[in-house]
Design a protein around this motif. Structure first.
Motif, PDB file in Angstrom:
ATOM      1  N   ASP A  31       0.830  -1.208   0.000  1.00 51.22           N
ATOM      2  CA  ASP A  31       0.000   0.000   0.000  1.00 51.22           C
ATOM      3  C   ASP A  31       0.864   1.257   0.000  1.00 51.22           C
ATOM      4  N   LEU A  32       1.901   1.265   0.825  1.00 50.60           N
ATOM      5  CA  LEU A  32       2.794   2.419   0.882  1.00 50.60           C
ATOM      6  C   LEU A  32       3.571   2.583  -0.424  1.00 50.60           C
ATOM      7  N   GLU A  34       2.553   1.637  -3.334  1.00 51.74           N
ATOM      8  CA  GLU A  34       1.606   2.112  -4.341  1.00 51.74           C
ATOM      9  C   GLU A  34       1.377   3.617  -4.207  1.00 51.74           C
ATOM     10  N   ASP A  35       1.281   4.101  -2.957  1.00 48.76           N
ATOM     11  CA  ASP A  35       1.129   5.540  -2.741  1.00 48.76           C
ATOM     12  C   ASP A  35       2.341   6.301  -3.277  1.00 48.76           C
ATOM     13  N   ALA A  36       3.533   5.766  -3.063  1.00 50.25           N
ATOM     14  CA  ALA A  36       4.746   6.401  -3.582  1.00 50.25           C
ATOM     15  C   ALA A  36       4.748   6.387  -5.102  1.00 50.25           C
ATOM     16  N   GLN A  37       4.319   5.293  -5.674  1.00 51.81           N
ATOM     17  CA  GLN A  37       4.248   5.192  -7.135  1.00 51.81           C
ATOM     18  C   GLN A  37       3.290   6.246  -7.699  1.00 51.81           C
ATOM     19  N   ILE A  38       2.174   6.423  -7.056  1.00 47.77           N
ATOM     20  CA  ILE A  38       1.198   7.418  -7.498  1.00 47.77           C
ATOM     21  C   ILE A  38       1.792   8.818  -7.419  1.00 47.77           C
TER      22      ILE A  38
END
Length: 121
Positions: A31-32, A34-38
């Motif tokens: 989840d973290l 993915e947030d960084a990727q976004i």
């Protein structure tokens, strides 16, 4: 696709089991990541970078002002702002016929300032 060169890859099959285990223990959760990727995907566009930089000063920006800042059509500015909103980086509010955007989280401004300061050195 770029073909790997012979000196770019290991010539034997081995790996450091302890190092890989340590890495896996400290790796952030999906989840973290993915947030960084976004966040980084949002920063990968020059127009969106300019918008985020303008918003990092702490003021709101209406769609019309964003278009003027970027020297693009209002529809294009609206598209960039909507993309940043959809990525949960910006929040917005309506004021009559105007739509104002601002940063949802001030840490985005800190990340952007830090990245730019590192590149300026």
């Amino acid at each position: 696709m770029v073909e790997p060169k012979l000196n770019d890859i290991c010539q034997v099959r081995c790996f450091n089991v302890e190092l890989v285990a340590q890495f896996n223990e400290t790796l952030p959760g999906d989840d973290l990541l993915e947030d960084a990727q976004i966040l980084f995907s949002a920063l990968a566009d020059r127009s969106r970078l300019k918008i985020l930089y303008a918003l990092s000063r702490g003021e709101e920006l209406c769609v019309c002002d964003a278009a003027a800042l970027l020297e693009i059509k209002i529809a294009a500015a609206s598209h960039h702002l909507r993309k940043l909103r959809d990525l949960k980086i910006l929040k917005y509010r309506n004021d009559g016929k105007l739509v104002y955007y601002s940063l949802k989280d001030r840490r985005v401004a800190e990340i952007l300032r830090y990245a730019l300061s590192q590149l300026a050195d």
